[in-house]
Motif scaffolding. Sequence first.
Motif, PDB file in Angstrom:
ATOM      1  N   LEU A  47     -86.643  73.586 -69.039  1.00 34.55           N
ATOM      2  CA  LEU A  47     -85.973  74.266 -67.930  1.00 34.55           C
ATOM      3  C   LEU A  47     -85.430  75.597 -68.410  1.00 34.55           C
ATOM      4  CD1 LEU A  47     -83.484  72.908 -65.330  1.00 34.55           C
ATOM      5  CD2 LEU A  47     -82.741  74.732 -66.848  1.00 34.55           C
ATOM      6  N   ARG A  48     -85.542  76.624 -67.560  1.00 32.15           N
ATOM      7  CA  ARG A  48     -84.912  77.914 -67.824  1.00 32.15           C
ATOM      8  C   ARG A  48     -84.128  78.305 -66.573  1.00 32.15           C
ATOM      9  NH1 ARG A  48     -86.355  76.144 -71.854  1.00 32.15           N
ATOM     10  NH2 ARG A  48     -87.785  77.032 -73.419  1.00 32.15           N
ATOM     11  N   PHE A  49     -82.855  78.633 -66.762  1.00 30.01           N
ATOM     12  CA  PHE A  49     -82.031  79.041 -65.634  1.00 30.01           C
ATOM     13  C   PHE A  49     -82.241  80.512 -65.317  1.00 30.01           C
ATOM     14  CE2 PHE A  49     -79.528  75.314 -66.997  1.00 30.01           C
ATOM     15  CZ  PHE A  49     -79.439  74.672 -65.776  1.00 30.01           C
ATOM     16  N   LEU A  50     -82.048  80.848 -64.053  1.00 25.96           N
ATOM     17  CA  LEU A  50     -82.077  82.240 -63.596  1.00 25.96           C
ATOM     18  C   LEU A  50     -80.640  82.716 -63.492  1.00 25.96           C
ATOM     19  CD1 LEU A  50     -84.732  81.753 -60.771  1.00 25.96           C
ATOM     20  CD2 LEU A  50     -85.130  82.559 -63.113  1.00 25.96           C
ATOM     21  N   LEU A  51     -80.348  83.858 -64.124  1.00 25.56           N
ATOM     22  CA  LEU A  51     -79.002  84.415 -64.168  1.00 25.56           C
ATOM     23  C   LEU A  51     -78.982  85.774 -63.483  1.00 25.56           C
ATOM     24  CD1 LEU A  51     -78.183  83.613 -67.911  1.00 25.56           C
ATOM     25  CD2 LEU A  51     -77.615  82.244 -65.898  1.00 25.56           C
ATOM     26  N   PRO A  52     -77.873  86.157 -62.882  1.00 30.87           N
ATOM     27  CA  PRO A  52     -77.813  87.456 -62.205  1.00 30.87           C
ATOM     28  C   PRO A  52     -77.869  88.591 -63.218  1.00 30.87           C
ATOM     29  CG  PRO A  52     -75.647  86.424 -62.229  1.00 30.87           C
ATOM     30  CD  PRO A  52     -76.607  85.407 -62.743  1.00 30.87           C
ATOM     31  N   PRO A  53     -78.676  89.632 -62.953  1.00 30.84           N
ATOM     32  CA  PRO A  53     -78.720  90.774 -63.866  1.00 30.84           C
ATOM     33  C   PRO A  53     -77.463  91.627 -63.817  1.00 30.84           C
ATOM     34  CG  PRO A  53     -80.073  91.206 -61.940  1.00 30.84           C
ATOM     35  CD  PRO A  53     -79.618  89.786 -61.826  1.00 30.84           C
ATOM     36  N   ALA A  54     -76.688  91.491 -62.750  1.00 31.96           N
ATOM     37  CA  ALA A  54     -75.443  92.257 -62.591  1.00 31.96           C
ATOM     38  C   ALA A  54     -74.614  91.588 -61.507  1.00 31.96           C
ATOM     39  CB  ALA A  54     -75.746  93.707 -62.203  1.00 31.96           C
ATOM     40  N   GLU A  55     -73.366  91.983 -61.408  1.00 35.06           N
ATOM     41  CA  GLU A  55     -72.525  91.499 -60.318  1.00 35.06           C
ATOM     42  C   GLU A  55     -72.806  92.308 -59.058  1.00 35.06           C
ATOM     43  OE1 GLU A  55     -68.469  91.692 -61.687  1.00 35.06           O
ATOM     44  OE2 GLU A  55     -68.582  89.612 -62.379  1.00 35.06           O
ATOM     45  N   GLY A  56     -72.666  91.656 -57.919  1.00 39.67           N
ATOM     46  CA  GLY A  56     -72.880  92.343 -56.655  1.00 39.67           C
ATOM     47  C   GLY A  56     -73.554  91.435 -55.646  1.00 39.67           C
ATOM     48  N   SER A  57     -74.285  92.024 -54.732  1.00 36.53           N
ATOM     49  CA  SER A  57     -74.964  91.284 -53.673  1.00 36.53           C
ATOM     50  C   SER A  57     -76.439  91.112 -54.026  1.00 36.53           C
ATOM     51  CB  SER A  57     -74.833  92.034 -52.344  1.00 36.53           C
ATOM     52  OG  SER A  57     -75.567  91.394 -51.327  1.00 36.53           O
ATOM     53  N   LEU A  58     -76.948  89.890 -53.894  1.00 32.99           N
ATOM     54  CA  LEU A  58     -78.358  89.624 -54.167  1.00 32.99           C
ATOM     55  C   LEU A  58     -79.203  90.257 -53.064  1.00 32.99           C
ATOM     56  CD1 LEU A  58     -80.490  88.234 -55.906  1.00 32.99           C
ATOM     57  CD2 LEU A  58     -80.087  86.137 -54.593  1.00 32.99           C
ATOM     58  N   GLY A 106     -80.366  79.823 -60.156  1.00 31.07           N
ATOM     59  CA  GLY A 106     -81.677  79.246 -59.900  1.00 31.07           C
ATOM     60  C   GLY A 106     -82.251  78.712 -61.192  1.00 31.07           C
ATOM     61  N   HIS A 107     -83.433  78.085 -61.086  1.00 30.37           N
ATOM     62  CA  HIS A 107     -84.067  77.592 -62.304  1.00 30.37           C
ATOM     63  C   HIS A 107     -85.559  77.410 -62.085  1.00 30.37           C
ATOM     64  CE1 HIS A 107     -83.350  73.534 -60.372  1.00 30.37           C
ATOM     65  NE2 HIS A 107     -84.616  73.409 -60.731  1.00 30.37           N
ATOM     66  N   VAL A 108     -86.263  77.304 -63.202  1.00 24.75           N
ATOM     67  CA  VAL A 108     -87.668  76.895 -63.212  1.00 24.75           C
ATOM     68  C   VAL A 108     -87.787  75.727 -64.180  1.00 24.75           C
ATOM     69  CG1 VAL A 108     -88.573  79.160 -62.595  1.00 24.75           C
ATOM     70  CG2 VAL A 108     -88.258  78.579 -65.005  1.00 24.75           C
ATOM     71  N   ILE A 109     -88.633  74.763 -63.831  1.00 18.95           N
ATOM     72  CA  ILE A 109     -88.894  73.610 -64.689  1.00 18.95           C
ATOM     73  C   ILE A 109     -90.393  73.504 -64.892  1.00 18.95           C
ATOM     74  CG2 ILE A 109     -88.774  71.093 -64.920  1.00 18.95           C
ATOM     75  CD1 ILE A 109     -86.250  71.117 -63.241  1.00 18.95           C
ATOM     76  N   ALA A 110     -90.802  73.302 -66.143  1.00 16.53           N
ATOM     77  CA  ALA A 110     -92.221  73.164 -66.465  1.00 16.53           C
ATOM     78  C   ALA A 110     -92.438  71.925 -67.314  1.00 16.53           C
ATOM     79  CB  ALA A 110     -92.727  74.396 -67.207  1.00 16.53           C
ATOM     80  N   ALA A 118     -93.505  77.405 -73.248  1.00 20.31           N
ATOM     81  CA  ALA A 118     -94.199  78.650 -72.912  1.00 20.31           C
ATOM     82  C   ALA A 118     -94.347  78.817 -71.405  1.00 20.31           C
ATOM     83  CB  ALA A 118     -95.568  78.692 -73.592  1.00 20.31           C
ATOM     84  N   THR A 119     -94.667  77.730 -70.712  1.00 20.03           N
ATOM     85  CA  THR A 119     -94.819  77.809 -69.257  1.00 20.03           C
ATOM     86  C   THR A 119     -93.487  78.110 -68.587  1.00 20.03           C
ATOM     87  OG1 THR A 119     -96.665  76.248 -69.331  1.00 20.03           O
ATOM     88  CG2 THR A 119     -95.611  76.593 -67.204  1.00 20.03           C
ATOM     89  N   ALA A 120     -92.414  77.470 -69.036  1.00 21.45           N
ATOM     90  CA  ALA A 120     -91.098  77.738 -68.466  1.00 21.45           C
ATOM     91  C   ALA A 120     -90.690  79.190 -68.683  1.00 21.45           C
ATOM     92  CB  ALA A 120     -90.063  76.796 -69.072  1.00 21.45           C
ATOM     93  N   ASP A 121     -90.972  79.714 -69.867  1.00 21.97           N
ATOM     94  CA  ASP A 121     -90.635  81.112 -70.148  1.00 21.97           C
ATOM     95  C   ASP A 121     -91.438  82.066 -69.257  1.00 21.97           C
ATOM     96  OD1 ASP A 121     -88.769  80.462 -72.104  1.00 21.97           O
ATOM     97  OD2 ASP A 121     -90.225  80.567 -73.740  1.00 21.97           O
ATOM     98  N   ARG A 122     -92.734  81.771 -69.074  1.00 24.71           N
ATOM     99  CA  ARG A 122     -93.555  82.624 -68.206  1.00 24.71           C
ATOM    100  C   ARG A 122     -93.049  82.570 -66.768  1.00 24.71           C
ATOM    101  NH1 ARG A 122     -97.910  80.463 -71.100  1.00 24.71           N
ATOM    102  NH2 ARG A 122     -98.425  79.044 -69.397  1.00 24.71           N
ATOM    103  N   ALA A 123     -92.695  81.385 -66.312  1.00 23.61           N
ATOM    104  CA  ALA A 123     -92.207  81.258 -64.941  1.00 23.61           C
ATOM    105  C   ALA A 123     -90.904  82.024 -64.748  1.00 23.61           C
ATOM    106  CB  ALA A 123     -92.017  79.779 -64.594  1.00 23.61           C
ATOM    107  N   ARG A 124     -90.013  81.935 -65.710  1.00 22.71           N
ATOM    108  CA  ARG A 124     -88.754  82.687 -65.591  1.00 22.71           C
ATOM    109  C   ARG A 124     -89.024  84.191 -65.542  1.00 22.71           C
ATOM    110  NH1 ARG A 124     -84.588  82.020 -70.397  1.00 22.71           N
ATOM    111  NH2 ARG A 124     -86.435  82.804 -71.472  1.00 22.71           N
ATOM    112  N   GLU A 125     -89.963  84.666 -66.340  1.00 20.50           N
ATOM    113  CA  GLU A 125     -90.274  86.099 -66.351  1.00 20.50           C
ATOM    114  C   GLU A 125     -90.893  86.565 -65.040  1.00 20.50           C
ATOM    115  OE1 GLU A 125     -92.751  86.314 -69.746  1.00 20.50           O
ATOM    116  OE2 GLU A 125     -91.097  85.982 -71.178  1.00 20.50           O
TER     117      GLU A 125
END
Length: 409
Positions: free
Chosen positions: A326-337, A376-380, A390-397
Motif C-alpha cells: 500500500l502507498r498513501f496519497l499525501l497532499p502536495p501543499a495545504e489548500g483546496s484540492l 487516498g491510497h493505492v494497493i497492489a 513496484a506496482t504500488a509505487d507506479r500506481a502512486r506516481e
Amino acid sequence: MSRPRIAFVESNTSGTGRLFLAAARELGFQPIMLTSAPERYPFLSAEDCDVVTLDTGDTAALVEVSRELSRKGLAGVTSSSEYFVVAAARVAWQLGLPGPDPVALASCRDKHLQRQRLRAAGVAIPDFRAAETPEDAVRAAEAFGFPVIVKPVSGSGSVGVAACSSPEGVHAHAAALLGQAVNERGQPVPRMVLVETIAQGPEYSVETFDRTVVGVTAKHLGSPPYFIEVGHDHPAPLHTVERDALARITRAALDALGLGFGPAHTEIRYTESGPAIIEVNPRLAGGFIPELVRLATGVDLVRNTVARIARQPAPCEPLHRRHASLRFLLPPAEGSLARIDGLEAAGRLRGVAEARMYGAVGSQLACRHDFRDRIGHVIATGATPEDAMATADRAREQVRLTVTPARGA
C-alpha cells in the motif's frame, strides 16, 4: 425474527471502520453504532447499520444502553477505534460478554505505564522518561542526548509524535502537547509527555490474533522529524531469523502487558542489537493493514475480530501466500484540492487491487504530519514482494493532485 446484534462503540474514521460493519452482517448480525456524533462517519448513510446517539465518554451510559440492547439479543460489543477499545471492553465485561481484559487494555493505552511494564519484564524498548512540564522534558532530553522523540502518553496514528534536535525544539513541542486539554476525538488527555531515545533501524509491525503471529508488515515512513506512515508491505521481506526474533519479542510484550485476546498491533524497530518495541497497540492495525493481510494470505482479521467477540471461529491459517503493498496519497501543499488526475489510470494497472481517494475536489487539505494527512491510497498485489512494491509505487506516481494554496500561504 430479528437478527442478533453487534454493538460498535464509535469507529475508526480513516480505515477499517466500514469493514467492521460489513463483517458483522456477513456473520449474520445486525450492526449497531453507538456514537456521540453520527456525522463523523459519512459511510453510515450507505450502510445497513442502526445508530444510537449517546455520550460515548460516559461508561455508565454505554452500559445502560448496551444492557437494554442485550434484552433484544446482543452478541458482542467492540470498537474499531483505539480511542474506544477500553470503553467497549468495560461494557462487555459488565454484561458478561466475551472481550479483552479492560484493565490490561487501559494499562496498555497509557504509554508510560506500558513502557514501565515492558521494562520491568526485560523486554527491549528505547530508554524513556515521563515529563509533566516542558522544563522536565528538556532535562530528560539533555540526559539522553539529542535528538529525542517527544510524544503524548496517549494517542494514535503518529499524532503529536516528533523528533526534536535541540532544547528549544523539545521545550516548544512539549509545551504544545501539554497545552492540549483533549485529543482529536474530544477525550481528555493526561498532562504528561514521553521523552524517548531514538531506536535506529527499519520499522515493522507484527500483527497478532490471540497469541498467533499472523504476519509482519514493513513500514515506510515520511520525512523527519515526523513519523507518519506513508506505505506498508505485507508480508515484510525478511529472513526467517529476523521474523522469528520479531515474533519472540512480540509474544514477550503481550505476556508482559496481559494481552492475548483478539487482535494486537505491535510496532518494532530492528536495531543493530536486535528488535526493540516502539509500542504495543491493543487493537487491530489501522492504515488498511488488515486489507493487506487479507489480500496476501486470505486471513480476514476484521472478520476474525468480530467473530471472536461473538463466540464464533476465527481462523488464522493462511489460505494462500502472495504479497500486498500500500502507498498513501499525501497532499502536495495545504489548500483546496483543485484536481485529481490519474486515479482511474492507476486503478487499471495490472496488479492494482484498489486506487481510492477519501475526499473530493474542493476538500480543504492541511498538513498535520500524522495519519490525517493521508487523503487516498493505492494497493497492489503480486507473486513476489518486488512485484507488489513496484506496482504500488507506479500506481502512486500515476496520481497527480493539484492544490490551490490557501490565501496568505
